[in-house]
Design an enzyme around this catalytic site. Structure first.
Site, PDB file in Angstrom:
ATOM      1  N   PRO A   1       0.812  -1.216   0.000  1.00  0.00           N
ATOM      2  CA  PRO A   1       0.000   0.000   0.000  1.00  0.00           C
ATOM      3  C   PRO A   1       0.851   1.274   0.000  1.00  0.00           C
ATOM      4  O   PRO A   1       1.873   1.334   0.689  1.00  0.00           O
ATOM      5  CB  PRO A   1      -0.757  -0.110   1.332  1.00  0.00           C
ATOM      6  CG  PRO A   1       0.192  -0.834   2.218  1.00  0.00           C
ATOM      7  CD  PRO A   1       0.928  -1.815   1.343  1.00  0.00           C
TER       8      PRO A   1
ATOM      9  N   ARG B   1      -1.403  16.081  -9.503  1.00  0.00           N
ATOM     10  CA  ARG B   1      -2.541  15.174  -9.679  1.00  0.00           C
ATOM     11  C   ARG B   1      -3.775  15.829 -10.313  1.00  0.00           C
ATOM     12  O   ARG B   1      -4.385  15.237 -11.202  1.00  0.00           O
ATOM     13  CB  ARG B   1      -2.921  14.500  -8.348  1.00  0.00           C
ATOM     14  CG  ARG B   1      -1.768  13.687  -7.733  1.00  0.00           C
ATOM     15  CD  ARG B   1      -2.189  12.774  -6.602  1.00  0.00           C
ATOM     16  NE  ARG B   1      -2.945  11.638  -7.074  1.00  0.00           N
ATOM     17  CZ  ARG B   1      -4.235  11.511  -7.021  1.00  0.00           C
ATOM     18  NH1 ARG B   1      -4.952  12.462  -6.442  1.00  0.00           N
ATOM     19  NH2 ARG B   1      -4.848  10.466  -7.508  1.00  0.00           N
TER      20      ARG B   1
ATOM     21  N   CYS C   1       3.113  28.617 -16.166  1.00  0.00           N
ATOM     22  CA  CYS C   1       2.599  29.069 -17.462  1.00  0.00           C
ATOM     23  C   CYS C   1       1.961  27.946 -18.261  1.00  0.00           C
ATOM     24  O   CYS C   1       2.482  27.520 -19.293  1.00  0.00           O
ATOM     25  CB  CYS C   1       3.723  29.698 -18.259  1.00  0.00           C
ATOM     26  SG  CYS C   1       4.289  31.167 -17.449  1.00  0.00           S
TER      27      CYS C   1
HETATM   28  N1  LLP Z   1       2.559  -1.829  -6.136  1.00  0.00           N
HETATM   29  C1  LLP Z   1       2.711  -1.614  -7.461  1.00  0.00           C
HETATM   30  C2  LLP Z   1       3.279  -2.662  -8.296  1.00  0.00           C
HETATM   31  C3  LLP Z   1       2.310  -0.397  -8.020  1.00  0.00           C
HETATM   32  O1  LLP Z   1       2.447  -0.198  -9.313  1.00  0.00           O
HETATM   33  C4  LLP Z   1       1.752   0.609  -7.184  1.00  0.00           C
HETATM   34  C5  LLP Z   1       1.364   1.899  -7.725  1.00  0.00           C
HETATM   35  C6  LLP Z   1       1.622   0.333  -5.816  1.00  0.00           C
HETATM   36  C7  LLP Z   1       2.027  -0.899  -5.329  1.00  0.00           C
HETATM   37  C8  LLP Z   1       1.048   1.311  -4.849  1.00  0.00           C
HETATM   38  O2  LLP Z   1      -0.256   1.615  -5.191  1.00  0.00           O
HETATM   39  P1  LLP Z   1      -1.189   2.416  -4.152  1.00  0.00           P
HETATM   40  O3  LLP Z   1      -1.371   1.545  -2.944  1.00  0.00           O
HETATM   41  O4  LLP Z   1      -0.504   3.683  -3.821  1.00  0.00           O
HETATM   42  O5  LLP Z   1      -2.442   2.627  -4.913  1.00  0.00           O
HETATM   43  N2  LLP Z   1       0.483   8.632  -9.483  1.00  0.00           N
HETATM   44  C9  LLP Z   1      -0.804   7.992  -9.407  1.00  0.00           C
HETATM   45  C10 LLP Z   1      -0.724   6.627  -8.808  1.00  0.00           C
HETATM   46  C11 LLP Z   1       0.199   5.681  -9.544  1.00  0.00           C
HETATM   47  C12 LLP Z   1       0.285   4.340  -8.900  1.00  0.00           C
HETATM   48  C13 LLP Z   1       1.331   3.523  -9.536  1.00  0.00           C
HETATM   49  N3  LLP Z   1       1.529   2.246  -8.929  1.00  0.00           N
HETATM   50  C14 LLP Z   1      -1.740   8.894  -8.619  1.00  0.00           C
HETATM   51  O6  LLP Z   1      -1.321   9.967  -8.191  1.00  0.00           O
HETATM   52  O7  LLP Z   1      -2.902   8.574  -8.461  1.00  0.00           O
END
Ligand code: LLP
Length: 406
Positions: free
Chosen positions: A261, A299, A328
């Site tokens: 997470p 975001r 800009c």
């Molecule tokens: N594990 C893997 C293989 C991943 O690709 C990701 C996120 C995570 C764990 C963690 O995911 P989370 O628990 O945070 O959802 N920049 C985007 C989110 C990109 C997520 C990429 N991978 C945003 O701001 O929403």
């Protein structure tokens, strides 16, 4: 977060990220507690917020780290995460990164293609070591989330098909330099539905069973990250239900459940503070121009993501305004149609749910220094990253010899 925002802004100025470390503790404990009685490891997704103090805080609680570059592996090690709790994923690892991960003897390298497996084998052979690996499978499940953060469909670049994974496990099992210990999937981020997770678990657990039948014993069942959070009025998955759904599907398997997470831990543990510079009215449209921008928190611009924005001063009738930064680009906004009272120069706005994928996705676009970051723990504030200065930004250019231009 019980803190005096005005005091913090006086002390540290804006734009500023502020994280509630007690909330991080609570989130960690709740998730870890949900797997009580089961072998489990919460490997925090460092990409969501890679400040050393954040990782250190989680490491002290017993968390591992899910890393996607050797830089993140180094951060995790530096912050005190035990090497046997670090995993290294990512579709495009360089030879040097693979070599270092093997040198550091971390828990496992997560493979995303057959080509990559061959390279890891070759490098492990050169180093005369055995590489502990897992394979990321793509279960082709629709996670029902934003297309940019959906990763578990065949149309996404991540992982390999179930058939390919099986072939890779068989190959790895025979290899002297590969030790297939884990299986991994991650179907997407900001998941708010349990069904796709259950479905993916079932598909992957079946594969684990069929591997067991041919004497390939998987020890780590990695369910990825993706637990959604409340940005607006989403209904989210409760950790207990999440853990239950997973354990239901892996009945009879003797595995350690790994989870990764990021957002779940950090999004609502952080806020972004920005000050009003000006107000202006373009015809019907009210704009509130602030000192934070898309380079600080991308975001909204990138995903049209919603972050609740509130003014600290609440007097007067609210009207709708777009909250925009000084960059800009027309896409430089933190919020659209936000209900805000009349505002003056230096009034403070709080951008909520900004602890994950906020600072880590920030940049120096428009030669803007990156924000400072502050931790709040037990009511006390601590600077955990200094505001980036102009000198910090040009250091690597100044380090170069420019006599050829003279
Ligand atoms: N594990 C893997 C293989 C991943 O690709 C990701 C996120 C995570 C764990 C963690 O995911 P989370 O628990 O945070 O959802 N920049 C985007 C989110 C990109 C997520 C990429 N991978 C945003 O701001 O929403």
């Amino acid at each position: 977060m019980s803190l005096d925002i005005t005091t913090l802004v006086k002390k540290y100025d804006t734009p500023l990220y502020v994280y509630d470390f007690n909330n991080i503790t609570n989130r960690y404990e709740e998730l870890k507690g949900a797997f009580d009685g089961k072998k489990s490891l919460v490997a925090y997704a460092v990409k969501s917020n890679s400040n050393l103090a954040v990782i250190r805080h989680l490491a002290k609680l017993g968390a591992g780290a899910d890393c996607v570059s050797i830089g993140e592996v180094h951060r995790a090690l530096k912050a005190g995460v035990k090497k046997y709790r670090i995993i290294f994923s990512g579709v495009g690892k360089k030879d040097s990164e693979i070599r270092e991960a093997l040198q550091q003897d971390i828990l496992l390298i997560n493979l995303e293609s057959e080509d990559e497996m061959k390279r890891v084998e070759m490098i492990a052979n050169e180093m005369d070591v055995e590489a502990r690996i897992s394979i990321r499978v793509n279960p082709n499940v629709d996670p029902q989330t934003h297309p940019y953060i959906s990763t578990g469909l065949h149309e996404n670049k991540f992982g390999v098909s179930l058939d390919m994974a099986k072939r890779m496990y068989i190959y790895a099992k025979k290899s002297e330099h590969l030790n297939p210990v884990g299986i991994h999937f991650h179907i997407g981020s900001q998941l708010t539905e349990l069904a796709p997770i259950s479905e993916a678990c079932e598909i992957v657990a079946d594969l684990v069973r069929s591997l067991k039948a041919i004497n390939i014993d998987i020890k780590f069942f990695d369910v990825g990250g993706g637990l959604g959070v409340v940005y607006n009025n989403e209904t989210t998955i409760k950790p207990k239900d999440y853990a239950h759904a997973i354990t239901q599907k892996i009945k009879g398997l003797d595995v350690t459940i790994l989870s990764e997470p990021g957002r779940y831990m950090m999004a609502n543990s952080g806020i972004f503070l920005t000050k009003v510079l000006y107000e202006k009215q373009n015809g019907e449209k009210r704009f509130v121009i602030v000192d934070g921008a898309m380079n600080d928190l991308i975001r909204p611009s990138l995903y049209n993501a919603y972050h609740k924005i509130e003014a600290v001063q609440k007097e007067g009738e609210t009207t709708l305004a777009d909250v925009v930064g000084p960059v800009c680009e027309s896409g430089d906004f933190l919020g659209k149609n936000v209900a805000l009272p009349p505002l003056n120069h230096n009034d403070i706005l709080v951008v909520h749910s900004a602890g994950a994928y906020g600072f880590t996705m920030s940049s120096n676009y428009n030669t803007r220094g990156r924000s400072a970051e502050v931790a709040i723990l037990d009511g006390k504030d601590y600077l955990i990253r200094e505001r980036e200065s102009f000198e910090d930004q040009i250091r690597l250019e100044e380090a170069c010899d420019i006599s050829w231009q003279e």
